[in-house]
Enzyme design. Structure first.
Site, short mmCIF file in Angstrom:
data_model
loop_
_atom_site.label_atom_id
_atom_site.label_comp_id
_atom_site.label_asym_id
_atom_site.label_seq_id
_atom_site.Cartn_x
_atom_site.Cartn_y
_atom_site.Cartn_z
N PHE A 216 0.81 -1.23 0.00
CA PHE A 216 0.00 0.00 0.00
C PHE A 216 0.84 1.27 0.00
O PHE A 216 0.35 2.34 -0.34
CB PHE A 216 -0.93 0.00 1.23
CG PHE A 216 -0.23 0.39 2.51
CD1 PHE A 216 -0.05 1.72 2.85
CD2 PHE A 216 0.29 -0.58 3.37
CE1 PHE A 216 0.61 2.09 4.02
CE2 PHE A 216 0.95 -0.24 4.53
CZ PHE A 216 1.12 1.11 4.85
N LYS B 99 -1.52 -6.61 -9.49
CA LYS B 99 -2.49 -6.65 -8.38
C LYS B 99 -2.11 -5.57 -7.37
O LYS B 99 -1.18 -5.73 -6.59
CB LYS B 99 -2.53 -8.02 -7.70
CG LYS B 99 -3.84 -8.14 -6.93
CD LYS B 99 -3.82 -8.79 -5.60
CE LYS B 99 -3.07 -8.24 -4.46
NZ LYS B 99 -3.68 -7.09 -3.78
N GLU C 30 -5.22 -3.56 -2.06
CA GLU C 30 -6.66 -3.28 -2.00
C GLU C 30 -6.97 -2.01 -1.21
O GLU C 30 -8.08 -1.50 -1.23
CB GLU C 30 -7.41 -4.48 -1.40
CG GLU C 30 -7.03 -4.87 0.03
CD GLU C 30 -5.81 -5.82 0.09
OE1 GLU C 30 -4.87 -5.66 -0.71
OE2 GLU C 30 -5.80 -6.69 1.00
N ARG C 31 -5.93 -1.49 -0.51
CA ARG C 31 -6.18 -0.29 0.30
C ARG C 31 -6.00 1.00 -0.51
O ARG C 31 -6.46 2.05 -0.11
CB ARG C 31 -5.25 -0.30 1.52
CG ARG C 31 -5.64 -1.45 2.45
CD ARG C 31 -4.84 -1.47 3.70
NE ARG C 31 -3.60 -2.20 3.56
CZ ARG C 31 -2.78 -2.49 4.55
NH1 ARG C 31 -3.09 -2.08 5.77
NH2 ARG C 31 -1.68 -3.17 4.36
N SER D 90 5.44 -7.14 2.93
CA SER D 90 6.04 -7.49 4.22
C SER D 90 6.82 -8.80 4.11
O SER D 90 6.57 -9.62 3.22
CB SER D 90 4.93 -7.62 5.27
OG SER D 90 4.01 -8.60 4.86
N CYS E 199 9.65 1.50 3.18
CA CYS E 199 10.56 0.39 3.44
C CYS E 199 11.98 0.88 3.62
O CYS E 199 12.83 0.14 4.09
CB CYS E 199 10.50 -0.62 2.31
SG CYS E 199 11.08 0.08 0.77
N GLU F 151 9.46 -4.93 12.56
CA GLU F 151 9.24 -3.71 11.77
C GLU F 151 7.98 -3.04 12.28
O GLU F 151 6.89 -3.64 12.23
CB GLU F 151 9.07 -4.10 10.29
CG GLU F 151 8.86 -2.90 9.39
CD GLU F 151 8.62 -3.30 7.93
OE1 GLU F 151 7.97 -4.33 7.67
OE2 GLU F 151 9.10 -2.57 7.04
P1 NAD Z 1 1.57 -6.80 2.79
O1 NAD Z 1 2.63 -7.82 2.77
O2 NAD Z 1 0.49 -6.91 3.80
O3 NAD Z 1 0.80 -6.77 1.36
C1 NAD Z 1 1.50 -6.65 0.15
C2 NAD Z 1 0.64 -7.21 -0.98
O4 NAD Z 1 0.46 -8.62 -0.78
C3 NAD Z 1 -0.76 -6.62 -1.08
O5 NAD Z 1 -1.09 -6.49 -2.44
C4 NAD Z 1 -1.64 -7.66 -0.40
O6 NAD Z 1 -2.96 -7.70 -0.93
C5 NAD Z 1 -0.93 -8.95 -0.71
N1 NAD Z 1 -1.03 -9.97 0.34
C6 NAD Z 1 -1.21 -9.79 1.67
N2 NAD Z 1 -1.20 -10.97 2.31
C7 NAD Z 1 -0.98 -11.91 1.37
C8 NAD Z 1 -0.86 -13.34 1.42
N3 NAD Z 1 -0.93 -14.02 2.56
N4 NAD Z 1 -0.65 -14.00 0.26
C9 NAD Z 1 -0.53 -13.33 -0.91
N5 NAD Z 1 -0.65 -11.98 -1.01
C10 NAD Z 1 -0.87 -11.28 0.12
O7 NAD Z 1 2.29 -5.38 2.86
P2 NAD Z 1 1.66 -3.91 3.05
O8 NAD Z 1 1.15 -3.77 4.45
O9 NAD Z 1 0.73 -3.58 1.93
O10 NAD Z 1 2.96 -3.00 2.84
C11 NAD Z 1 3.88 -2.73 3.86
C12 NAD Z 1 5.06 -3.68 3.84
O11 NAD Z 1 5.71 -3.64 2.57
C13 NAD Z 1 6.14 -3.31 4.85
O12 NAD Z 1 6.60 -4.48 5.45
C14 NAD Z 1 7.23 -2.67 4.00
O13 NAD Z 1 8.53 -2.73 4.54
C15 NAD Z 1 7.12 -3.49 2.76
N6 NAD Z 1 7.72 -2.82 1.62
C16 NAD Z 1 8.93 -3.29 1.17
C17 NAD Z 1 9.54 -2.64 0.11
C18 NAD Z 1 10.87 -3.12 -0.40
O14 NAD Z 1 11.30 -2.63 -1.43
N7 NAD Z 1 11.55 -4.04 0.24
C19 NAD Z 1 8.95 -1.53 -0.50
C20 NAD Z 1 7.71 -1.10 -0.03
C21 NAD Z 1 7.11 -1.75 1.04
#
Ligand code: NAD
Length: 491
Positions: A147, A171, A174-175, A224, A279, A376
């Site tokens: 998000f 994809k 969704e937020r 994450s 991140c 985190e």
């Molecule tokens: P998230 O992992 O909850 O969701 C990321 C995506 O995965 C979303 O599209 C979500 O719908 C989908 N998703 C969630 N659970 C899933 C599952 N069990 N199986 C398959 N898909 C699933 O992350 P978030 O809360 O949207 O974003 C924040 C996180 O992203 C933080 O941990 C941040 O550090 C990380 N992030 C990392 C980078 C990087 O470059 N390393 C960059 C931006 C954000």
């Protein structure tokens, strides 16, 4: 209330399952997004697979020209995109513009794709034999994104995938789904054929169906760490190419010889910008030797001065968190650290609603076994740790399971060089707090911050979205060549 639909094969597609989209500054729903289920997932991948049949043969020059047009449209629609980002994510408008500019730089890199795709050629490797290699696209590529950067993170993926000759199914989170719908419109206006770029909205169920779909060749994931680990394991088990970028705990090491005012300014911006939901946010400052007390005093002054409010209001420096859950997580970490004896130097808890607001928090004397340090937090919380020497600081950073970004503040070139060589972290800043590589380098962390072996965008992005083919070629001259084969292995 808007209804955000899929974009599949150039048309808007609805669905029977929806979820609310919130304005985090007001804490109220502003729209609904459809959540793709098996039929929509299949429709999106099928549309992309069909488009690939012709897109892979479109000339590099035409693909590059479409990227040039797309790049100009991104610039022209920057304000509109930024407003969509702020409305659903909550970040300050200037910050939203910043992510659009950094994402556009990847499109600028993709405009030069003919240069990046040039192969190799060796003349006369044997008598009358030449050898050469080139790279070809993979097919349907999928992107699953978080998000926190609704425009930039997807732009790390699809411009390069598409310029390399692949088709793409995105994809979004969704937020924050609205920006991706506008991106699909801009691609269409730039002349991209239907089905080359598709937006499949949805949640974890949608993502899981997408990464398991047999016609998806490669998966790029950013989110994450637990989900990155799951996506990497699932998609590789299904035989797909995967790059899965995870979470972070980024340390800034401050040596006593650093310009402490500069370090405090830079660390404050990197810790609290976008409410810490980056991140590459700095979430730990490691003060070395005599640095801690003067650094904490400076950080506290700056944190207290930050103006918190709705991201669309002029003068706001820090917006809300993404959700009520995120607010509860941040508050819970500060509560638990305080109960365990940490000093709350600046307390961001208890801001009035109705939005999901937390102010900046600054925590000192935090034990490293506390969840506030181990996990985190992904919110506006900065922890100060103390180390006696640079070597102690390096050992601390390397003991952390994450390895996304880090920074060192110092006036010693020797210390900076020692640090950049010794840390087990993918991206290092020297007096630069958020060392996000430019688009013509590649972005990626180490350890629990990346699963897979390819970083994202830049040259590694081109490698990820293509596979190499090596040709050995002979064109015999009719008068001289012998047509007899040799049963021994060719040398
Ligand atoms: P998230 O992992 O909850 O969701 C990321 C995506 O995965 C979303 O599209 C979500 O719908 C989908 N998703 C969630 N659970 C899933 C599952 N069990 N199986 C398959 N898909 C699933 O992350 P978030 O809360 O949207 O974003 C924040 C996180 O992203 C933080 O941990 C941040 O550090 C990380 N992030 C990392 C980078 C990087 O470059 N390393 C960059 C931006 C954000």
């Amino acid at each position: 209330m808007s209804l955000i639909q899929h974009r599949i094969g150039g048309v808007q597609v609805g669905g029977s399952v929806t979820a609310p989209v919130h304005d985090p500054a007001a804490g109220t729903p502003v729209g609904e997004v459809v959540l793709g289920r098996a039929p929509e997932v299949d429709a999106a991948v099928t549309a992309a697979a069909r488009a690939f049949e012709s897109w892979q043969d479109v000339s590099q020059a035409r693909r590059a020209r479409i990227m040039f047009a797309f790049r100009d449209l991104l610039e022209r629609h920057e304000d509109e995109l930024a407003r969509l980002v702020t409305a659903e994510h909550g970040k300050v408008l200037d910050d939203a513009c910043g992510e659009i500019v950094r994402g556009r730089e990847v499109v600028e890199f993709a405009c030069g794709i003919p240069q990046a795709l040039k192969g190799e050629y060796s003349d006369q490797v044997s008598s009358g034999v030449d050898a050469y290699s080139f790279r070809q696209p993979l097919g349907v590529c999928a992107g699953i994104v978080p998000f926190n950067f609704p425009v930039m993170v997807p732009l790390w993926m699809h411009p390069i995938a598409i310029a390399c000759g692949n088709t793409f199914v995105l994809k979004p989170s969704e937020r924050v789904p609205s920006a991706s719908a506008l991106i699909a419109d801009l691609y269409a206006e730039a002349g991209l054929p239907d089905g080359v770029f598709n937006v499949l909205n949805g949640d974890r169920e949608t993502a899981d169906a997408l990464i398991r779909h047999p016609d998806v060749a490669a998966v790029s994931f950013v989110g994450s760490t637990p989900v990155a680990r799951h996506v990497h394991a699932t998609a590789t088990a299904a035989g797909k190419r995967v790059q899965a970028l995870g979470g972070a705990k980024n340390h800034a090491v401050v040596l006593p010889d650093a310009d402490l005012d500069l370090a405090a300014d830079q660390i404050t911006a990197a810790a609290y910008g976008s409410a810490g939901q980056r991140c590459m946010a700095i979430s730990v400052a490691v003060a070395v030797g005599a640095a801690p007390d003067p650094l904490v005093a400076r950080l506290a002054d700056r944190a207290r001065a930050i103006k918190v409010g709705p991201g669309a209001d002029p003068g706001t420096e820090m917006g809300p968190l993404i959700s009520a859950d995120a607010l509860a997580r941040v508050t819970g970490h500060v509560d638990a650290a305080q109960a365990a004896g940490a000093e709350i130097v600046v307390d961001g808890r208890g801001l009035p609603g109705p939005g999901y607001f937390a102010g900046p928090s600054l925590l000192d004397h935090v034990a490293t076994d506390l969840p506030a340090y181990q996990e985190e937090i992904f919110g506006p919380v900065l922890i100060v740790l103390r180390a006696d020497t640079l070597d102690d600081a390096i050992a601390l950073v390397n003991a952390n399971p994450h390895g996304n970004g880090t920074a060192i503040f110092t006036s010693s070139g020797e210390a900076a060089r020692r640090y950049q060589r010794a840390v087990h972290v993918g991206m290092v800043g020297v007096n630069v707090p958020i060392p996000v590589p430019m688009a013509f380098y590649s972005f990626g962390g180490w350890k629990a911050s990346l699963f897979g072996d390819t970083h994202i965008h830049g040259p590694e992005g081109v490698r990820f979205y293509t596979r190499a083919k090596a040709i050995t070629s002979r064109w015999p001259e009719p008068q001289t060549a012998s047509t007899a084969g040799d049963m021994a292995f060719p040398t």
